[in-house]
Design an enzyme around this catalytic site. Structure first.
Site, mmCIF file in Angstrom:
data_model
loop_
_atom_site.group_PDB
_atom_site.id
_atom_site.type_symbol
_atom_site.label_atom_id
_atom_site.label_comp_id
_atom_site.label_asym_id
_atom_site.label_seq_id
_atom_site.Cartn_x
_atom_site.Cartn_y
_atom_site.Cartn_z
ATOM 1 N N ASP A 270 -2.258 1.973 -4.760
ATOM 2 C CA ASP A 270 -3.525 2.402 -4.185
ATOM 3 C C ASP A 270 -4.567 1.294 -4.305
ATOM 4 O O ASP A 270 -4.540 0.480 -5.241
ATOM 5 C CB ASP A 270 -4.042 3.658 -4.892
ATOM 6 C CG ASP A 270 -3.144 4.863 -4.647
ATOM 7 O OD1 ASP A 270 -2.484 4.887 -3.580
ATOM 8 O OD2 ASP A 270 -3.089 5.753 -5.510
ATOM 9 N N HIS B 154 0.818 -1.221 0.000
ATOM 10 C CA HIS B 154 0.000 0.000 0.000
ATOM 11 C C HIS B 154 0.851 1.269 0.000
ATOM 12 O O HIS B 154 0.342 2.370 -0.224
ATOM 13 C CB HIS B 154 -0.918 0.012 1.229
ATOM 14 C CG HIS B 154 -2.286 0.534 0.941
ATOM 15 N ND1 HIS B 154 -2.549 1.494 -0.003
ATOM 16 C CD2 HIS B 154 -3.497 0.219 1.481
ATOM 17 C CE1 HIS B 154 -3.841 1.759 -0.044
ATOM 18 N NE2 HIS B 154 -4.444 0.996 0.848
#
Length: 423
Positions: free
Chosen positions: A399, A395
């Site tokens: 995204d 992450h």
């Protein structure tokens, strides 16, 4: 007679030290040229150290799990002639020490006098080992022996350096089982045995990499359901038509092809993240790591330039690499350089998984098992072959929306297989 000293070789890539993973010989053993003496572990692969000479082992230079410098004395062998021993190469006192054995508590079984436990009795040749001597055997073989109630020290090993194999256990039972009730008696007997297993070699490297990956990357997972009925029909058709001449296709080469096509629109997934330098490197070449289980643990051989391979080319390379990894023959180059990883447990794939990233990659695609389920298609209930993709992403780089769109793109390609080949 002379002494031939074998030093820890320079394995390349600037490696200054390696871990001694396992000895295949002990002091007093006679060895021949090219016989594997030991396994050593680098950051990337397990490497066999063969003997360059015939002779007798007179000293070992380290213990399993010990990190040894390149150029340090690995083993000393007594040979015909002068040998190559120098004053500086004389083994340190540690070489004469016995290899420590993890403590093991043998099973203690309390039985009624009228129903004693019956154990297999070998009537064929057995090995007379000391009670505390630990025979060479893989963890899988040790578990198999424990399940069968067999003491490994009594089994003659037919593998290299006397290693006990699965077939040796079967031969022991076939030769020595005195009556058919022995397995039943063993199955219902109380067990109090314990065994401590030192975490060394490949298992230690796997543990370190998994711990490092989960600590450094910000993992998140995304699961998507896919109807693979059409792609399975295409696979069956191609195997029926070309299987005999080109080889059988599994689902994996289709998944590799889907990755290649989807990555054209999502290049941020085919990347490596150097979190120390704070640099993301996106790559045009698609080098797909295929997670493979072996006797020594999880390995990830790499299908290089998947973007330039046909289905059958990918299938052949996956098969070749998987065989090499399972046999412990995969080279360092074959186990490094991946840009994205594909992991599958095949028929044991379960419904959902949360795979751990193969750092420094930023994406890993996990394949779950195929199941037939009733589904509603155009208002009708029909039986379809369904499969989940359970994938994980870093992450810090990827995204959530992009991850979902990437997996949905793969889903679209697999559900409409013709699009895999439309340029």
């Amino acid at each position: 007679m002379g002494t031939h000293v074998i030093k820890m070789p320079d394995i390349g890539e600037g490696i200054a030290e390696v871990e001694l993973s396992q000895w295949h010989v002990k002091v007093g053993d006679l060895v021949v040229e090219d016989q594997v003496l030991a396994d050593v572990m680098t950051d990337k692969a397990m490497v066999d150290i063969p003997s360059p000479v015939h002779g007798k082992v007179i000293a070992l230079g380290g213990q399993p799990g010990e990190v040894m410098a390149v150029g340090s004395v690995l083993i000393s062998i007594e040979v015909e002639g002068a040998g190559n021993l120098k004053e500086s190469d004389k083994p340190a006192p540690v070489a004469a020490k016995e290899t420590p054995v993890a403590p093991k508590v043998e099973a203690v079984v309390e039985s009624k006098p009228a129903a004693p436990r019956t154990a297999p009795v070998c009537q064929g040749p057995v090995v007379a080992r000391e009670a505390d001597e630990r025979p060479l055997a893989s963890p899988a073989v040790r578990k198999h022996a424990l399940d069968l109630g067999i003491q490994l020290r009594l089994v003659r090993g037919s593998g290299p350096a006397g290693r006990v194999l699965h077939e040796d256990l079967e031969a022991y039972l076939a030769q020595g089982q005195s009556n058919a009730s022995a397995p039943v008696a063993a199955a219902y007997a109380q067990r109090h045995d314990e065994e401590q297993i030192q975490v060394i070699g490949m298992r230690r490297k796997i543990a370190q990499r998994m711990q490092d990956a989960t600590q450094r990357a910000a993992h998140f997972s995304y699961v998507e359901e896919i109807d693979v009925t059409a792609i399975e029909e295409l696979r069956a058709h191609l195997n029926e038509k070309h299987g005999a001449s080109r080889g059988k296709l599994t689902l994996l080469p289709f998944l590799v092809r889907a990755l290649v096509v989807a990555l054209r629109d999502f290049p941020q997934m085919n990347a490596r993240y150097d979190d120390e330098a704070q640099v993301i490197t996106r790559l045009g070449a698609v080098h797909v790591g295929v997670a493979t289980q072996s006797d020594v643990g999880l390995m990830v051989p790499v299908v290089r330039h998947a973007e330039a391979r046909s289905l059958w080319d990918s299938a052949a390379e996956i098969s070749r690499l998987a065989t090499a990894a399972r046999n412990g023959k995969a080279s360092r180059d074959e186990l490094s350089g991946s840009t994205i990883t594909l992991t599958s447990l095949g028929a044991l794939g379960g419904i959902v998984s949360t795979p751990v990233l193969n750092l420094p990659e930023v994406a890993i695609v996990g394949v779950n098992k195929i199941v037939e389920r009733p589904m509603v298609v155009k208002g009708q209930v029909v039986i379809r072959k369904m499969m989940n993709l359970s994938s994980s992403f870093d992450h810090r780089v990827v995204d959530g929306m992009d991850a979902a769109l990437f997996i949905q793109a793969i889903r679209g390609l697999l559900e409409q297989p013709a699009t895999l080949f439309v340029e």
